[in-house]
Design a protein around this motif. Structure first.
Motif, PDB file in Angstrom:
ATOM      1  N   SER A 157       0.821  -1.213   0.000  1.00  0.00           N
ATOM      2  CA  SER A 157       0.000   0.000   0.000  1.00  0.00           C
ATOM      3  C   SER A 157       0.854   1.262   0.000  1.00  0.00           C
ATOM      4  O   SER A 157       0.538   2.249  -0.672  1.00  0.00           O
ATOM      5  CB  SER A 157      -0.934   0.007   1.217  1.00  0.00           C
ATOM      6  OG  SER A 157      -1.805  -1.093   1.183  1.00  0.00           O
ATOM      7  N   ALA A 158       1.950   1.242   0.758  1.00  0.00           N
ATOM      8  CA  ALA A 158       2.802   2.424   0.880  1.00  0.00           C
ATOM      9  C   ALA A 158       3.481   2.778  -0.441  1.00  0.00           C
ATOM     10  O   ALA A 158       3.912   3.924  -0.642  1.00  0.00           O
ATOM     11  CB  ALA A 158       3.851   2.214   1.960  1.00  0.00           C
ATOM     12  N   ASP A 159       3.556   1.804  -1.361  1.00  0.00           N
ATOM     13  CA  ASP A 159       4.239   2.049  -2.632  1.00  0.00           C
ATOM     14  C   ASP A 159       3.320   2.623  -3.701  1.00  0.00           C
ATOM     15  O   ASP A 159       3.783   3.069  -4.759  1.00  0.00           O
ATOM     16  CB  ASP A 159       4.845   0.742  -3.162  1.00  0.00           C
ATOM     17  CG  ASP A 159       5.955   0.223  -2.267  1.00  0.00           C
ATOM     18  OD1 ASP A 159       6.521   1.043  -1.506  1.00  0.00           O
ATOM     19  OD2 ASP A 159       6.245  -0.991  -2.310  1.00  0.00           O
ATOM     20  N   VAL A 160       2.008   2.614  -3.471  1.00  0.00           N
ATOM     21  CA  VAL A 160       1.055   3.032  -4.503  1.00  0.00           C
ATOM     22  C   VAL A 160       1.026   4.553  -4.620  1.00  0.00           C
ATOM     23  O   VAL A 160       0.790   5.261  -3.640  1.00  0.00           O
ATOM     24  CB  VAL A 160      -0.353   2.493  -4.202  1.00  0.00           C
ATOM     25  CG1 VAL A 160      -1.349   2.983  -5.248  1.00  0.00           C
ATOM     26  CG2 VAL A 160      -0.340   0.969  -4.142  1.00  0.00           C
ATOM     27  N   LYS A 161       1.242   5.043  -5.819  1.00  0.00           N
ATOM     28  CA  LYS A 161       1.188   6.476  -6.101  1.00  0.00           C
ATOM     29  C   LYS A 161      -0.179   6.885  -6.634  1.00  0.00           C
ATOM     30  O   LYS A 161      -0.715   7.921  -6.266  1.00  0.00           O
ATOM     31  CB  LYS A 161       2.277   6.842  -7.119  1.00  0.00           C
ATOM     32  CG  LYS A 161       2.243   8.283  -7.615  1.00  0.00           C
ATOM     33  CD  LYS A 161       2.443   9.274  -6.472  1.00  0.00           C
ATOM     34  CE  LYS A 161       2.445  10.713  -7.004  1.00  0.00           C
ATOM     35  NZ  LYS A 161       2.534  11.700  -5.910  1.00  0.00           N
ATOM     36  N   SER A 162      -0.756   6.051  -7.507  1.00  0.00           N
ATOM     37  CA  SER A 162      -2.082   6.340  -8.052  1.00  0.00           C
ATOM     38  C   SER A 162      -2.776   5.043  -8.427  1.00  0.00           C
ATOM     39  O   SER A 162      -2.117   4.008  -8.651  1.00  0.00           O
ATOM     40  CB  SER A 162      -1.979   7.247  -9.281  1.00  0.00           C
ATOM     41  OG  SER A 162      -1.373   6.570 -10.366  1.00  0.00           O
ATOM     42  N   ILE A 163      -4.088   5.112  -8.477  1.00  0.00           N
ATOM     43  CA  ILE A 163      -4.874   3.945  -8.871  1.00  0.00           C
ATOM     44  C   ILE A 163      -6.036   4.428  -9.731  1.00  0.00           C
ATOM     45  O   ILE A 163      -6.744   5.386  -9.372  1.00  0.00           O
ATOM     46  CB  ILE A 163      -5.362   3.155  -7.637  1.00  0.00           C
ATOM     47  CG1 ILE A 163      -6.087   1.890  -8.076  1.00  0.00           C
ATOM     48  CG2 ILE A 163      -6.223   4.010  -6.718  1.00  0.00           C
ATOM     49  CD1 ILE A 163      -6.296   0.897  -6.951  1.00  0.00           C
ATOM     50  N   LYS A 164      -6.209   3.777 -10.870  1.00  0.00           N
ATOM     51  CA  LYS A 164      -7.244   4.175 -11.831  1.00  0.00           C
ATOM     52  C   LYS A 164      -8.142   2.986 -12.105  1.00  0.00           C
ATOM     53  O   LYS A 164      -7.662   1.867 -12.314  1.00  0.00           O
ATOM     54  CB  LYS A 164      -6.596   4.674 -13.123  1.00  0.00           C
ATOM     55  CG  LYS A 164      -7.585   5.067 -14.208  1.00  0.00           C
ATOM     56  CD  LYS A 164      -6.880   5.739 -15.378  1.00  0.00           C
ATOM     57  CE  LYS A 164      -5.913   4.781 -16.076  1.00  0.00           C
ATOM     58  NZ  LYS A 164      -5.312   5.387 -17.285  1.00  0.00           N
ATOM     59  N   PHE A 165      -9.458   3.205 -12.109  1.00  0.00           N
ATOM     60  CA  PHE A 165     -10.408   2.153 -12.439  1.00  0.00           C
ATOM     61  C   PHE A 165     -11.700   2.806 -12.926  1.00  0.00           C
ATOM     62  O   PHE A 165     -11.858   4.036 -12.873  1.00  0.00           O
ATOM     63  CB  PHE A 165     -10.655   1.224 -11.246  1.00  0.00           C
ATOM     64  CG  PHE A 165     -11.120   1.908  -9.987  1.00  0.00           C
ATOM     65  CD1 PHE A 165     -12.456   1.911  -9.635  1.00  0.00           C
ATOM     66  CD2 PHE A 165     -10.211   2.534  -9.133  1.00  0.00           C
ATOM     67  CE1 PHE A 165     -12.892   2.530  -8.467  1.00  0.00           C
ATOM     68  CE2 PHE A 165     -10.631   3.151  -7.968  1.00  0.00           C
ATOM     69  CZ  PHE A 165     -11.971   3.159  -7.630  1.00  0.00           C
TER      70      PHE A 165
END
Length: 625
Positions: free
Chosen positions: A52-60
């Motif tokens: 989780s700490a590595d996620v910069k952005s999430i698109k869906f």
């Protein structure tokens, strides 16, 4: 002897064999467990592992549109609409669902992705980490019979993975399912004083009067409201909540989308809220700032002058030290005494200082003073929504929500007549002067007489009694007395008085029927039925009767006001009770019980005088809210 040795050797041999067998079985079981574990890992391989700490952005995809949430510092924002109220916990939940995803089955060398609907995926999730690495997860067909879903990774549909269909459930929903919604304003129902409903179907106002009784206004008329029904509205407000979040920043041009440009109804509530009382110290300091500076300057000058004077006196005292040395040498005891007194003074100063610090600390720890302030809540109600509610806007906010129709029907499903108080007539016996009754063609007059008596009692108090005891005694006297003599007042003011004299006044009621003394219990049994008569409904059409009333009653109160009530047979179920231009339909059995109670009144005349105190009357009757 030889036989025993052979048996022992045989036993030892068997034990060795069994031990070897045990070791072999244990090694075999361990090997099998390891093999099964390895097989399980191969059967359910981990296919996605993103911290989780590595996620910069999430698109869906949400509502058939791609939406991107990206990290801004420690918070998530909607990349194309940074003001959008993102629900941080909701995004954290769906990101954490990517920490570890395992495949329940793996299908390799897939030639036709359309078999699993991966050519037109239901959703595509794109995750970008801080180091720029991207992972794409396409969601295909769901198998309802196995509760599984087909996916591929990074758009490579030659390998298809089968996962639990709950794996990506946190990505489902509409856009506002990922928004942090507000809460409906908190309203303490006990502080509600007025509720106005202005709707297309009906309009009315329920309001408390100066005596804290509810009144209902509608169609240009105002009358007493049923307190229980009026209170229900306030209770409904206390439990009201939003059903769904629709728009966080609705413009005036968008109001028509929700039917709020011309609301279906508007509910206005007057209530009070407890808040911390604002301190006026800051204002006073601002107003007196110049004076304070001037005073401080003067104080400093005065201090300087006093300091100079003290220095001069100290210098003079030093010059005379030699002259007084001989005298002081002979007064050692005096010196010791002075030092002792000085020490005591210092300790006193310390105690005073500690006390001051304690007082300041106590003031800081004390809870802030609170006060009640007037508030107004305005609920605009619009069109029906798809979730079975109606769109609402509260206090001209830009936020649009829905509220269930069941909650709103408490207000909108009512009319003016629904709040009518169906009590036929009520007058406390304490305010009754005469009661004229015509029953079966005969007239009866019941008169109420009042007699006031006073009982005095002495409370002796020692001179040495504490102030707290005096105050307690005074409080007790005030709660048991209805009148206090002048001597009482003087006694309470004089702290050196040895005794306090209190008096209790009670009013005794007695009744006569056509001049003859009447038993109080018999009368109050009838009177309670009379004043607590409640209709089941009210007629709005004109009522006319071709017969005389079976009973006609005239109340005359102690101020001379008169109220007439007439009882007519209406049908097999009801009596029509007419008073003040209103017609109530009352259960026929209830009225029959009233008639029977009155027959007991006119059939029982006692020779001795019968009395009743006000307190007894109030205990025996049903009180009004």
């Amino acid at each position: 002897m030889k036989k025993k040795s052979v048996n022992l050797i045989t036993a030892v041999g068997v034990l060795v064999v069994l031990s070897g067998a045990y070791v072999g079985v244990k090694a075999y079981v361990a090997k099998q467990d390891a093999a099964e574990s390895e097989s399980a890992e191969e059967e359910n391989p981990e296919i996605v592992s993103i911290a989780s700490a590595d996620v910069k952005s999430i698109k869906f995809v949400i509502d058939k549109k791609e939406v991107t949430f990206e990290k801004d510092g420690d918070s998530w924002v909607k990349s194309d609409e940074t003001d959008f109220p993102v629900d941080q916990d909701k995004i954290d939940t769906l990101v954490s669902s990517l920490n570890s995803i395992t495949a329940e089955r793996t299908l390799e060398d897939v030639e036709d992705a359309s078999e699993y609907e991966l050519d037109q995926p239901e959703n595509t999730i794109t995750v970008t980490t801080e180091d720029g690495e991207t992972t794409v997860i396409r969601l295909g067909m769901e198998n309802d019979s196995t509760s599984q879903e087909y996916i591929d990774l990074n758009k490579d549909s030659s390998t298809v993975y089968v996962v639990s269909n709950s794996t990506f459930s946190s990505f489902e929903g509409s856009l506002y399912d990922f928004a942090k919604s507000g809460t409906f304003p908190t309203v303490d129902s006990s502080t509600v004083s007025k509720i106005s409903v202005d709707g297309k179907d009906s309009s009315y106002v329920v309001k408390k009067d100066e005596n804290n009784f509810w009144n209902i206004t509608g169609d240009g008329d105002t009358e007493k409201a049923d307190s229980a029904k009026a209170t229900t509205l306030g209770t409904a407000l206390s439990s009201m909540a939003y059903a769904s979040y629709v728009n966080y920043n609705c413009s005036e041009d968008q109001l028509s989308q929700y039917g709020l440009d011309k609301p279906y109804a508007e509910i206005t509530v007057d209530y009070q809220e407890e808040v911390e009382k604002e301190s006026t110290d800051t204002e006073n300091e601002a107003e007196n700032g110049t004076e304070d500076v001037s005073e401080v300057s003067e104080d400093e000058n005065q201090v300087d002058e006093n300091t100079d004077s003290e220095d001069a006196e100290s210098s003079s005292a030093d010059d005379n030290t030699g002259d007084s040395a001989a005298e002081n040498s002979g007064n050692v005891e005096d010196s010791d005494t002075d030092e002792k007194e000085s020490g005591e003074a210092d300790e006193s100063d310390i105690t005073d200082s500690d006390s001051a610090e304690s007082t300041e600390s106590s003031e800081e720890d004390a809870e802030p003073e609170k006060e009640m302030v007037d508030r107004e809540l305005v609920i605009q109600v619009g069109d029906q929504s798809s979730d079975g509610g109606r769109y609402v806007r509260v206090n001209d906010s830009n936020e649009i929500y829905t509220i269930s129709e069941d909650s709103l029907d408490t207000f909108l499903g009512k009319t003016y007549s629904d709040f009518w108080d169906l009590t036929v007539s009520y007058l406390s016996v304490n305010n009754l002067d005469t009661l004229d009754v015509n029953y079966e063609g005969k007239d009866y007059i019941i008169n109420v007489s009042r007699e006031t008596s006073e009982d005095e009692s002495d409370d002796t108090t020692e001179d040495s009694s504490s102030d707290a005891s005096d105050e307690s005694a005074a409080a007790d006297a005030s709660t048991t007395s209805t009148e206090t003599t002048a001597a009482d007042t003087e006694s309470s003011d004089d702290s050196s008085s040895d005794s306090n004299t209190t008096s209790s006044a009670s009013v005794t009621l007695s009744y006569t029927l056509n001049g003859n003394d009447l038993d109080s219990i018999t009368f109050t049994t009838f009177y309670n039925k009379l004043i607590n008569m409640v209709g089941q409904k009210r007629l709005t059409d004109e009522f006319k009767s071709n017969t005389d009333p079976e009973m006609a009653v005239k109340f005359t109160d102690t101020d001379g006001n008169e109220t007439d009530v007439e009882y007519y047979s209406y049908d097999t179920n009801y009596y029509a009770t007419v008073t003040d231009g209103k017609v109530y339909l009352v259960n026929k059995m209830t009225v029959k019980e009233l008639f029977q109670a009155f027959e007991s009144v006119i059939g029982e005349k006692t020779e001795g005088k019968s009395v009743e105190t006000i307190e007894e009357t109030e205990d025996s009757k049903d009180t009004e809210e």
